[in-house]
Enzyme design. Structure first.
Site: not given
Length: 422
Positions: A49, A52-53, A129
């Site tokens: 993740h 991905e960012h 997040e």
């Protein structure tokens, strides 16, 4: 709009799959990578993740701002997601702007710089997040549910990672993960909409020349266990998840479980909604789901209820679970199959849905699954198959996750006993 997908494989192993939709003026394009949370070592949980960012935070040719400005200058949308099994990077644009979208995606997946300052800023964003997810019980409960279903395994760890793993994530770990997993044979480039396959494949061959060979492709097997997680919170609602081992996405069982879920808790006419919300008013939200992975799966239900109603809710839910296999009717079976077929066909009208389906099918099966084959599989679901599926699923160990005021929630052992004794 039912053309068959077309496939080209490049020398570096990258598979290019397109689903042309003649007459459309838009197109969706993306790369699906077989690298999600389930392949992460525990000490860098969340790296897929994080990567991905970071892919959007600058390349050798573009800054993060330029990436955003270029795609939005043509009215396009650029996004990504990370799941437990895959990571996807995708865009939707006007068909004439497909070369630009392809160039941007190819750039971020081959030339990202992982600028240290950008990395530290994004680390803070991801920590926010995680905090937001923790503050939202009906989000975080799914992570806790996954943990008890697959304890001590990568499949059971959260996609976002934890505060500790993200805070301590080194830059080299992100770069190494990309080098090991982002290779042609582990990636699929998909597009759907107004496009020509041959032109698209030729352009893609030019844009994806720098993909290296995979250094690591192992994928530890997921083993369903079951168990419980409880977190007492001073809140208005009890958020409750109950689940069992379901089928993987291989074979006919995938479709059978999907129809069973639609029948059990898939809509306002489903058993759970009618019995528990409409007849008794015990919940505002209740539904069932079938989550499938390459080698495992879960079948479960979610309910949100009040502290005072949870004591009545549990016996009713367990009664519904235990009665399902022996009380299926042809009317509700037909209705659930019709719901499943309509959902499939409606999704086929979206370029985003078509490209996403194609990407996941290529990673899961190595080939597209045609609309006709999917409809045929749904038509093959019958009373006997659904009965056998219900008995098989509900005979497996219970996974239970609950967050909220839990004083009236029965013990895990008592709930498991109810499932056995009915």
């Amino acid at each position: 709009m039912t053309s068959d997908p077309q496939i080209t494989t490049l020398d570096n192993g990258l598979r290019i799959a397109t689903d042309p939709m003649p007459g459309l003026r838009t197109a969706s394009v993306g790369v699906w990578v077989g690298a999600g949370a389930r392949v992460e070592p525990a000490e860098i949980n969340g790296v897929a993740h994080f990567l991905e960012h970071m892919a959007f935070k600058g390349t050798k040719r573009r800054s993060a701002r330029h990436i955003a400005e270029e795609i939005e200058a043509v009215g396009g949308l650029l996004n990504a997601y990370t799941s437990r099994e895959n990571t996807a990077y995708y865009a939707k644009v006007m068909a004439d702007d497909l070369p630009l979208a392809l160039d941007i995606i190819a750039d971020i997946l081959q030339n990202s710089t992982f600028d240290p300052q950008e990395l530290e800023r994004e680390r803070g964003v991801i920590l926010q997040e995680i905090g937001e997810c923790h503050d939202t019980p009906d989000d975080v409960i799914y992570d806790r549910f996954q943990e008890v279903a697959y304890p001590g395994q990568a499949m059971g760890r959260p996609v976002l990672g934890t505060v500790d793993t993200v805070r301590d994530m080194p830059r080299d770990a992100i770069r190494d993960f990309m080098a090991k997993r982002y290779a042609g044979e582990n990636m699929v480039l998909c597009a759907a909409g107004g496009l020509d396959h041959e032109q698209f494949a030729q352009l893609a061959a030019e844009k994806f020349q720098n993909l290296g060979p995979a250094q690591e492709t192992d994928n530890p097997r997921a083993v369903y266990r079951g168990g419980e997680y409880r977190e007492a919170r001073d809140s208005e609602q009890v958020h409750l998840l109950m689940g069992f081992e379901g089928p993987s996405f291989e074979g006919q069982d995938y479709y059978t479980a999907g129809v069973l879920s639609a029948l059990f808790g898939g809509g306002m006419s489903s058993r759970l909604f009618q019995s528990i919300r409409e007849e008794r008013g015990l919940v505002y939200s209740i539904y069932s789901f079938s989550s499938t992975f390459a080698d495992s799966g879960m079948f479960g239900l979610y309910a949100g209820t009040s502290e005072k109603d949870v004591a009545e809710l549990i016996p009713v839910v367990t009664d519904e679970i235990c009665a399902l296999a022996d009380t299926l009717t042809e009317v509700e079976i037909s209705r659930a199959i019709a719901q499943s077929k309509a959902s499939l066909l409606m999704s086929r009208e979206s370029t985003n849905s078509r490209s996403d389906q194609l990407g996941n099918q290529m990673l899961a099966h190595g080939h597209p699954v045609s609309e006709a084959d999917q409809l045929k599989a749904l038509d093959a679901v019958d009373h006997d198959a659904l009965t056998a599926m219900a008995r098989r699923v509900f005979a497996s160990p219970l996974s239970l996750a609950a967050i909220g005021p839990l004083s009236q929630l029965e013990s895990y052992e008592r709930i498991s006993d109810r499932l056995r004794l009915n």
